[in-house]
Design an enzyme around this catalytic site. Structure first.
Site, PDB file in Angstrom:
ATOM      1  NE  ARG A 229       5.294  98.738   4.172  1.00  0.00           N
ATOM      2  CZ  ARG A 229       5.074  98.229   5.334  1.00  0.00           C
ATOM      3  NH1 ARG A 229       5.999  98.579   6.238  1.00  0.00           N
ATOM      4  NH2 ARG A 229       4.128  99.087   5.525  1.00  0.00           N
ATOM      5  CE  LYS A 254       2.267 102.696   3.739  1.00  0.00           C
ATOM      6  NZ  LYS A 254       1.746 102.264   2.574  1.00  0.00           N
ATOM      7  CG  HIS A 360       5.255  94.524  -1.220  1.00  0.00           C
ATOM      8  ND1 HIS A 360       6.103  94.847  -0.467  1.00  0.00           N
ATOM      9  CD2 HIS A 360       3.796  94.467  -0.839  1.00  0.00           C
ATOM     10  CE1 HIS A 360       5.140  95.774   0.590  1.00  0.00           C
ATOM     11  NE2 HIS A 360       3.015  94.584  -0.242  1.00  0.00           N
ATOM     12  NE  ARG A 363       4.077  94.306   4.730  1.00  0.00           N
ATOM     13  CZ  ARG A 363       4.128  95.137   5.127  1.00  0.00           C
ATOM     14  NH1 ARG A 363       5.636  94.468   5.758  1.00  0.00           N
ATOM     15  NH2 ARG A 363       3.269  95.359   5.953  1.00  0.00           N
ATOM     16  CG  HIS A 386      -0.717  96.174   7.599  1.00  0.00           C
ATOM     17  ND1 HIS A 386      -1.584  94.845   7.875  1.00  0.00           N
ATOM     18  CD2 HIS A 386       0.196  96.367   6.869  1.00  0.00           C
ATOM     19  CE1 HIS A 386      -0.521  94.639   6.472  1.00  0.00           C
ATOM     20  NE2 HIS A 386      -0.220  95.370   6.023  1.00  0.00           N
ATOM     21  CE1 TYR A 395      -0.851  89.615   2.624  1.00  0.00           C
ATOM     22  CE2 TYR A 395      -1.302  91.080   4.601  1.00  0.00           C
ATOM     23  CZ  TYR A 395      -0.083  90.542   3.325  1.00  0.00           C
ATOM     24  OH  TYR A 395       0.572  91.909   2.757  1.00  0.00           O
TER      25      TYR A 395
END
Length: 413
Positions: A229, A254, A360, A363, A386, A395
């Site tokens: 990110r 994150k 972004h 990414r 994640h 994706y």
């Protein structure tokens, strides 16, 4: 004759007509919207809002029996006066409001929430309380649902924004109001809509990167080459680059999680040259009496001199030093996100790419292109950081080929 107006704990204002009253005074109260008479308490009740209070006062002053100035009782016509005991309650409400906001911040910090989450939660709770401050003592699940509905209907916020606001309010009710979670079970959750991410083709990635210059170009390469990110890339320090293991350590990502990503082989020489440039800049700062950098957590207390060590310096320092106007302390922060975001937007436009792309997008492109190359979803999940593989599954649209993989019957004619 005295009319006493006093706020109650049930979001109502009590109106007492003591020492007798006249028909005009009684009609003034009756003409106030949503007023109700309690025969047992011999009291009128109206909603505790500024609108209803203003209407009541206007009705009373229009009778001619009261004055609107703060005069002594003997100066008012017919020895009449209005006693309003609401200011103290307003002041108390404001004080409680500020105390609870500080409590929210304290608990969030204690639970090690990220600075961004603290800022976001505080913003939503302040917004919520400012709307319902007249019902401050009686907030409930209904108020949460009303607030979330207002966000969706009036301000057209996205489902993710609406759910973020809901999470902040549930935190407030759980830890500040000590509300049982079973009492909040009917809070409305916004249904999150599935959106296909904007993805660059490989040629588009190359074209955008070529339109960038200097450190911004290197940052863009890292975003696409590692799937980081933007804030993670800008928060990198010199010690986070491990050339021996060919990896980059992302700290406090994150969810305050650390993870490892690969160090693209094509960037090794470029990053080493960049680090040497940063070293020279740092030595110049030290020579001029500066060179200190902000340390994470409590490390500044544990290593007082560490803030000037080169290994703790930002990988992408800003061009100019900042200065604390209070302490007069001077130093460097990392490159601001807005500068990189504007540079990428401009590069996308110059490359002639008609996509709603941003930093972004690199990414998204990283994950999509890895899937196209045959890497498994779990590996990509780890690289992206994640928590749930279902987040990474978005994706997989590239594996299904989608509409772009279907031959139109028109093409077969």
């Amino acid at each position: 004759m005295t009319v006493t107006i006093k706020p109650q704990q049930n979001s109502k204002i009590a109106v007492f007509l003591s020492k007798g009253f006249t028909e005009p005074v009684l009609n003034a109260v009756r003409n106030t919207p949503e007023r109700k008479w309690n025969s047992e308490q011999k009291t009128w009740f109206i909603p505790n809002t500024q609108k209803h209070l203003d209407l009541l006062l206007n009705n009373l002053y229009n009778t001619g029996l009261f004055n609107s100035e703060n005069k002594e009782e003997h100066e008012a016509p017919l020895q009449s006066k209005i006693e309003i005991n609401s200011q103290q309650n307003i002041n108390n409400t404001e004080t409680d409001f500020k105390k609870e906001i500080e409590q929210v911040k304290t608990i969030l910090i204690t639970k090690h929430y990220s600075p961004r989450t603290i800022e976001s939660y505080t913003k939503w709770i302040k917004s919520f309380l400012s709307i319902y401050k007249h019902q401050f003592q009686n907030l409930s699940q209904k108020h949460i649902n009303d607030y979330l509905s207002t966000l969706a209907i009036k301000y057209h916020v996205s489902p993710s924004t609406q759910n973020q606001a809901m999470s902040a309010l549930l935190f407030y009710f759980r830890y500040i109001k000590h509300e049982d979670l079973t009492n909040l079970s009917e809070v409305v959750h916004a249904k999150k809509k599935e959106r296909i991410p904007v993805v660059f083709s490989r040629d588009e990635v190359q074209n955008v990167i070529e339109k960038l210059n200097g450190s911004k170009k290197l940052i863009a390469k890292l975003l696409y080459g590692t799937g980081m990110r933007l804030n993670e890339a800008l928060s990198l320090r010199i010690l986070d680059i491990d050339f021996d293991r060919n990896e980059i350590i992302i700290r406090h990502g994150k969810g305050d999680k650390d993870r490892h990503v690969m160090l693209p082989q094509k960037l090794i020489t470029e990053i080493k040259n960049h680090i040497e440039a940063v070293r020279k800049l740092h030595q110049k700062d030290l020579h001029e009496g500066w060179g200190a950098v902000s340390m994470p957590g409590a490390l500044s207390s544990k290593y007082p001199a560490g803030c000037k060590d080169f290994k703790w310096q930002w990988l992408f320092p800003q061009k100019n030093r900042w200065k604390n106007q209070t302490t007069k302390e001077e130093g460097r922060w990392h490159l601001d996100e807005s500068l990189m975001q504007r540079a990428v937007k401009l590069a996308v436009a110059e490359a002639g790419i008609n996509k709603n792309a941003s930093c972004h997008t690199f990414r998204h492109s990283f994950a999509t292109h890895l899937l196209e190359s045959g890497y498994d979803i779990r590996t990509i999940q780890e690289l992206l950081g994640h928590s749930d593989v279902s987040t990474t599954m978005i994706y997989t649209h590239v594996l299904n080929r989608g509409a772009g993989g279907v031959i139109s019957p028109l093409d077969r004619i």
